[in-house]
Design an enzyme around this catalytic site. Structure first.
Site, mmCIF file in Angstrom:
data_model
loop_
_atom_site.group_PDB
_atom_site.id
_atom_site.type_symbol
_atom_site.label_atom_id
_atom_site.label_comp_id
_atom_site.label_asym_id
_atom_site.label_seq_id
_atom_site.Cartn_x
_atom_site.Cartn_y
_atom_site.Cartn_z
ATOM 1 N N TYR A 98 17.439 63.018 77.155
ATOM 2 C CA TYR A 98 18.307 63.005 75.990
ATOM 3 C C TYR A 98 19.371 61.916 76.070
ATOM 4 O O TYR A 98 19.745 61.325 75.063
ATOM 5 C CB TYR A 98 18.965 64.372 75.791
ATOM 6 N N GLU A 196 2.183 84.490 92.256
ATOM 7 C CA GLU A 196 2.178 83.652 91.054
ATOM 8 C C GLU A 196 2.930 84.289 89.888
ATOM 9 O O GLU A 196 3.821 83.678 89.316
ATOM 10 C CB GLU A 196 0.732 83.366 90.621
ATOM 11 N N ASP A 248 -3.645 84.635 90.463
ATOM 12 C CA ASP A 248 -4.769 85.090 89.640
ATOM 13 C C ASP A 248 -6.048 84.455 90.178
ATOM 14 O O ASP A 248 -6.002 83.467 90.913
ATOM 15 C CB ASP A 248 -4.602 84.618 88.181
#
Lengths: 363, 793
Positions: A98, A196, A248
């Site tokens: 920015y 996770e 996962d």
């Protein structure tokens, strides 16, 4: 945050600026060379056991408008960082993006945050200084630690001593952006369990897994931030704790393990500083999907592509991974960590993890 | 045409009745009823056509007299009528010609000439007069002044449409301010609805006649078209027809009317580009068609069974042993000195040797003896024809034909040449021999002879056949016999003849095409191509193309196509014109122009001009609006356009790459200085000079001056990947010394040092000289595009 580091980082940035300056002075075309950051250009470093960049390099040269623009932005960024270091301040990557909007020259402004992030990576690589030493922070990742560990953190408001079970709430201890400001005081931990998903972390904490097994539960929050990986490495290296990763059972999660254990492609220049090559993978393995008959989702096309791409990824060229990935391509299924709940809420803490960890020799 | 059919019937009253109603109509009357054919089909179009005919006439008149045309066209609005005035500064027309030129159709100086001119039939201007007369009832008012006269002639002319004769109603002398020239005034029913076409016509005329000055005054506007060159078109000369361009009827007519006696004389006299050599070639080619050739056979050698000498000896009786032996020996020697002989060569040999022996021995070798000898010798020679043909056929066919098949066809072919005949054949005869033999062989021997194989055999036989020595018939006999004339025509077409001379054509030339376009179109780029002369139907023609691109040329919609024939703009029937067809069929995308759908007239700011100059431009109709689709002309139009378009392409490519280059340079010119400035700030070092870096990035040619005391060095650095040939001029205000090969010129106290170095890619050259330290040099560099040049001096 020593003065030495600061002045060294500043020195390195200025020497890059001087390099450009002299190239102009000689009437040659300013350029800088950085390693090519693709998976075909990372190689295993025998000494450190991590993956680092290979010999291939890309040249950022003022020969083209694009290249010139990159160097211009680099110059502006160097100017900004040098000043920031001089003033002892810090900023986030997003702030840099920015901030460029305020630069008077349109050509110097970043068109996306990816671009500014990449530039900072370029500067890290060329100068050999990490962005933490440039005082560039990522956005708050919010990753946490829960477990029998006592630390001392240097904060802007003085030193704090914190016990990561007793002094924190359910959410755990939040890892600061620069974990090198942490000093380990004491611990009763047997191993580090990096998880996770938030849901699974909460399940482990609720079931008291950290207390029962003396585990330091580190929440990765998806693809782990540098700070999380750095802290994990320090826990392993300094406290001599084994590290296991629990994710996962899908290709994206294997990459999460990969970046913890082997280092990521984008920050391979920092692998030695961030990666924990000894980290082991707990699951969910494709094998578990079959063995425990877990609820599954079918593989999407992008999953299949990702798996195939992993088969070619030098980091996954091990017997374990080749076997698991090929099995998964065969069964065409994936499962989440929380699918273990199909066998009861306590299944993960009472059965799955103890079994797996014993199998792996951690327990 | 009058019909006498009724004679066959019974009564003869009907015939007379019919004949009364039938009479020849005058040409003027015919055109009165068919004025659309001449481009006078409406009031709008009539006005344009009238202007066109008058202006064309004026331009032709001026050019013929070698005068730079100065033409004034005025249109006056007279209510229902328009008055058209066209004035020129031509040579003027003599008193006797005035009425005829303007008042009689088909009167002109050019109809019978093979020469490039705008008008050809002599219809145009008198048709305009006729049109004016028919619509307004007013006569044409003609004023003309010839160069030598003090006063001008004034006539009022009308056309008697029944007689095709002019009628002069007023005739008087008058004064006129022009020293010479012609002015015609026509009043006609017309309107200005076709104003755009009128302007197109005048503008295009100005483009294609850059040597003319034209002024157009309309009721409410005035336009001037200045001349761009003082160079008149090359003078054209009349030519004779070209042998490749006549038709049978014309050839017969020419043959009947010629004063020549022989074909050779005829073709040399009546045609262009035919000299003795070409005439001989034509006659040989004619002989092949008219008489055919004679087959030649290998001569048997002395040791062979049927030696010529023996058979000739046998054929001669009662001539004494020695004379007979000498004769036979002589004939045999003469013939065996050739590898192959034809029948006429046997005749010649027998005649020559017979005469010799006759003179030597005093024994008469009469015609019977000679005939017998010829027959005997020819018999001996032709006895081996089968093996001869075998060798030829075997050679001409592929090795895949098996031996038995070759033998079979050989046998059949040999049978076509009967024993005792002269074996005289035309190529067509040969082909039918081969066809029949091949057909039979295919049928009986299960072989195949394709067209190529047959043609190869014919070729082989025809090659070995000898030209016959017979004298060709006289030209009048040729002309009298249609088939023979046709053979001559074929013969002329078969011979390679140089293209007709182009002196009869006056192309605008590339340079003036560009100037002409440049005069009327403010474009960025011009290209032109003038092709070499070519022939269609015996008339030479030259095609020229020009392209103007960019600048102020209208960029919306499709490109403008300008069509010209003999310097006359064609403004109507665009779609029917060969030129338009060719333009549409070119893939303009290849040349960098936008062409939606990949065919059709391209889009964009382009003007495409095509000029066809010929002694006879083939038009689709009498109104001469569109060029007919003659393949030879279309091919040349395409080649001319492509030639000019190639230049356009490289211009557009260059412009594109220059634009990209400029964009890059502009971008870098903001980025790099900023970067340099920032770097100076960060490193706290002095400001940077980045020209050299820029030059290197832009592959520029960099010219930088270094001064070291009195020594001045100009360093030329070529960063490009091709050679650079800059012309570098250093201008100094004090006398330089040790100039090292520079060309030095002094002018008003300034010295010009000039170098023309060639600097290879990536190399640099140093130009050194000595100059007082207080002198102030200034450098100018030519020969390098601005975009690619960086001067740091």
């Amino acid at each position: 945050m020593s003065t030495d580091d600061t002045s060294d980082a500043r020195e390195q940035l200025l020497s890059l600026a001087n390099q450009f300056y002299e190239q102009f002075e000689d009437g040659t075309v300013p350029s800088m060379e950085v390693p090519t950051r693709t998976k075909t250009n990372i190689e295993y470093d025998e000494d450190s056991g991590v993956w680092v960049y290979g010999d291939r390099t890309s040249t950022r040269s003022a020969n083209s408008v694009r290249g010139a623009q990159k160097l211009l932005k680099a110059t502006y960024a160097i100017d900004f960082l040098a000043r920031q270091l001089e003033e002892g301040r810090s900023s986030t990557l997003r702030e840099l993006y920015y901030l460029s909007e305020s630069w008077d020259l349109d050509e110097a402004q970043f068109s996306s945050q990816d671009e500014s992030n990449q530039l900072i990576e370029d500067l890290e690589i060329v100068s050999g200084v990490t962005r933490e030493d440039f005082h560039m922070r990522p956005e708050e990742s919010g990753a946490t630690v829960m477990g029998p560990l006592e630390i001392r953190e240097q904060t802007r408001r003085g030193e704090r001593e914190i016990h990561c079970q007793e002094d924190v709430g359910e959410g755990g201890y939040q890892i600061p952006n620069n974990p090198d400001t942490i000093e380990f005081l004491d611990n009763d931990a047997d191993f580090v369990l990096a998880v996770e998903t938030g849901g699974m972390r909460d399940r482990l904490v609720e079931n008291g897994f950290d207390e029962e097994y003396n585990a330091l539960v580190v929440h990765l929050k998806g693809q782990p931030a540098r700070a999380t990986r750095r802290l994990t490495k320090r826990l392993h290296d300094e406290l001599d704790l084994p590290v296991v990763v629990f994710t996962d059972g899908d290709p994206w999660s294997y990459r999460i393990y990969g970046s913890v254990a082997y280092g990521s492609i984008k920050s391979a220049h920092l692998s030695e500083y961030l990666a924990t090559p000894e980290a082991q993978y707990v699951g969910i393995r494709p094998e578990d999907i079959v063995e425990y008959d877990l609820p599954t989702d079918p593989l999407s096309d992008s999953d299949v592509n990702a798996l195939e791409s992993e088969l070619e990824d030098p980091r996954f060229q091990t017997e374990f991974w080749t076997e698991q990935i090929e099995l998964q391509l065969d069964i065409e299924k994936k499962s989440e960590q929380q699918s273990l709940a199909a066998r009861g809420l306590d299944f993960v803490t009472d059965t799955y993890l103890p079994e797996r960890l014993t199998e792996m020799g951690v327990l | 045409m009058t019909s006498y059919q009724s004679r066959l019937g019974s009564g003869d009253g009907i015939a007379e009745e019919l004949a009364e109603g039938q009479r020849a109509i005058s040409i003027a009357e015919f055109f009165e009823k068919n004025k659309h054919m001449l481009g006078f089909d409406s009031g709008a179009r009539g006005l344009v056509t009238a202007v066109k005919e008058a202006v064309d006439n004026s331009l032709d008149a001026c050019e013929e007299a070698g005068i730079l045309p100065d033409i004034y066209v005025e249109l006056q609005d007279e209510g229902d009528y328009y008055r058209l005035i066209v004035e020129d500064n031509g040579p003027g027309i003599t008193k006797e010609q005035i009425p005829k030129i303007f008042g009689k159709l088909l009167y002109g100086s050019r109809f019978h000439k093979r020469e490039q001119a705008r008008g050809q039939q002599g219809i145009g201007i008198s048709a305009a007069v006729l049109y004016s007369q028919l619509t307004s009832g007013k006569p044409a008012k003609v004023t003309s002044r010839t160069q030598s006269r003090d006063e001008a002639q004034y006539f009022e002319v009308i056309v008697d449409t029944e007689e095709n004769e002019p009628e002069i109603s007023v005739e008087e002398t008058t004064t006129w301010e022009r020293p010479h020239g012609t002015r015609i005034e026509l009043e006609m029913e017309a309107n200005m609805r076709a104003r755009q076409q009128l302007h197109d016509y005048i503008t295009h005329t100005a483009v294609v006649n850059p040597h003319a000055r034209i002024e157009l005054k309309e009721p409410k506007a005035e336009f001037k078209y200045e001349r761009a060159t003082d160079q008149l078109p090359a003078e054209t000369e009349e030519i004779r027809p070209h042998p490749h361009g006549v038709e049978l009827g014309t050839l017969i007519k020419m043959g009947e009317e010629t004063d020549s006696y022989s074909i050779s004389g005829f073709v040399q006299e009546e045609f262009t580009r035919v000299g003795q050599k070409t005439a001989d070639a034509i006659i040989d080619s004619f002989r092949d068609r008219h008489f055919g050739r004679e087959m030649t056979w290998q001569t048997p050698q002395a040791h062979e069974d049927v030696a010529i000498e023996e058979t000739v000896t046998e054929a001669v009786v009662n001539k004494g042993q020695e004379a007979t032996a000498d004769f036979a020996d002589g004939v045999a020697d003469t013939l065996t000195s050739h590898d192959r002989v034809a029948h006429h060569q046997v005749l010649e040999a027998v005649e020559a040797v017979g005469d010799e022996v006759q003179a030597e021995y005093g024994t008469t070798f009469g015609s019977t003896v000679r005939e017998n000898a010829v027959e005997a010798a020819w018999g001996a020679i032709t006895a081996t024809r089968e093996s001869d043909i075998y060798a030829l056929v075997d050679e001409a066919t592929t090795t895949r034909k098996d031996d038995a098949v070759v033998e079979a066809i050989t046998e059949r072919l040999a049978a076509k040449f009967e024993q005792g005949e002269r074996h005289r054949v035309t190529r067509d005869d040969l082909r039918s021999f081969v066809d029949r033999a091949a057909d039979m062989t295919e049928e009986r021997d299960d072989a195949t002879f394709g067209d190529t194989a047959r043609e190869n055999i014919v070729d082989a036989l025809w090659e070995t056949a000898a030209l016959v020595p017979d004298d060709p018939p006289k030209i009048h006999d040729v002309a009298a016999e249609r088939d023979t004339a046709s053979e001559l025509l074929d013969a002329m077409r078969a011979v390679d003849i140089m293209s007709p001379p182009t002196g009869c054509l006056a192309p605008i030339t590339e340079d003036l095409v560009e100037k002409g376009l440049g005069k009327e179109y403010d474009a960025d780029f011009f290209a032109a191509a003038t092709r070499d002369a070519s022939v269609h139907g015996g008339d030479p023609f030259i095609v020229e193309a020009g392209i103007a691109y960019g600048g102020d040329v209208e960029s919306d919609g499709s490109a403008e196509v300008l069509r010209f024939a003999n310097r006359v703009p064609l403004v109507y029937q665009r779609g029917a014109c060969a030129t338009t067809d060719v333009v549409k069929n070119i893939n303009w995308r290849n040349y960098g122009l936008d062409q939606p759908g990949g065919s059709g007239v391209p889009n964009g700011p382009a003007v495409i001009m095509v000029h066809v100059a010929s002694t006879n431009v083939p038009f689709t109709s009498e109104s001469k609006d569109a060029i007919a689709n003659v393949p030879e002309i279309e091919d040349e139009i395409e080649l001319a356009i492509r030639e000019a378009a190639r230049e356009l392409k490289s211009f557009l490519n260059k412009r594109r790459s220059m634009r990209q280059r400029r964009e890059k340079q502009n971008k870098l010119a903001t980025i790099l200085p900023e970067m340099a400035q920032k770097l100076s700030g960060v490193t706290e070092r002095e400001d940077l000079e980045i020209d050299n870096t820029m030059a290197r990035i832009m592959n520029d040619v960099l010219v930088a001056r270094e001064r070291d005391g009195e020594t001045v060095r100009l360093v030329v650095e070529n960063n490009d990947d091709t050679n650079a040939d800059p012309e570098i001029t250093e201008i100094v205000d004090a006398e330089p010394a040790e100039v090292n090969g520079a060309n030095v010129v002094e002018m008003d106290g300034e010295w010009f040092l000039k170098w023309s170095p060639t600097v290879s890619a990536g190399e640099q050259a140093t130009l050194e000289y000595t100059l007082a330290t207080d002198a102030d040099p200034e450098v100018a560099v030519d020969g390098i595009e601005d975009e690619k040049l960086t001067v740091d001096a």
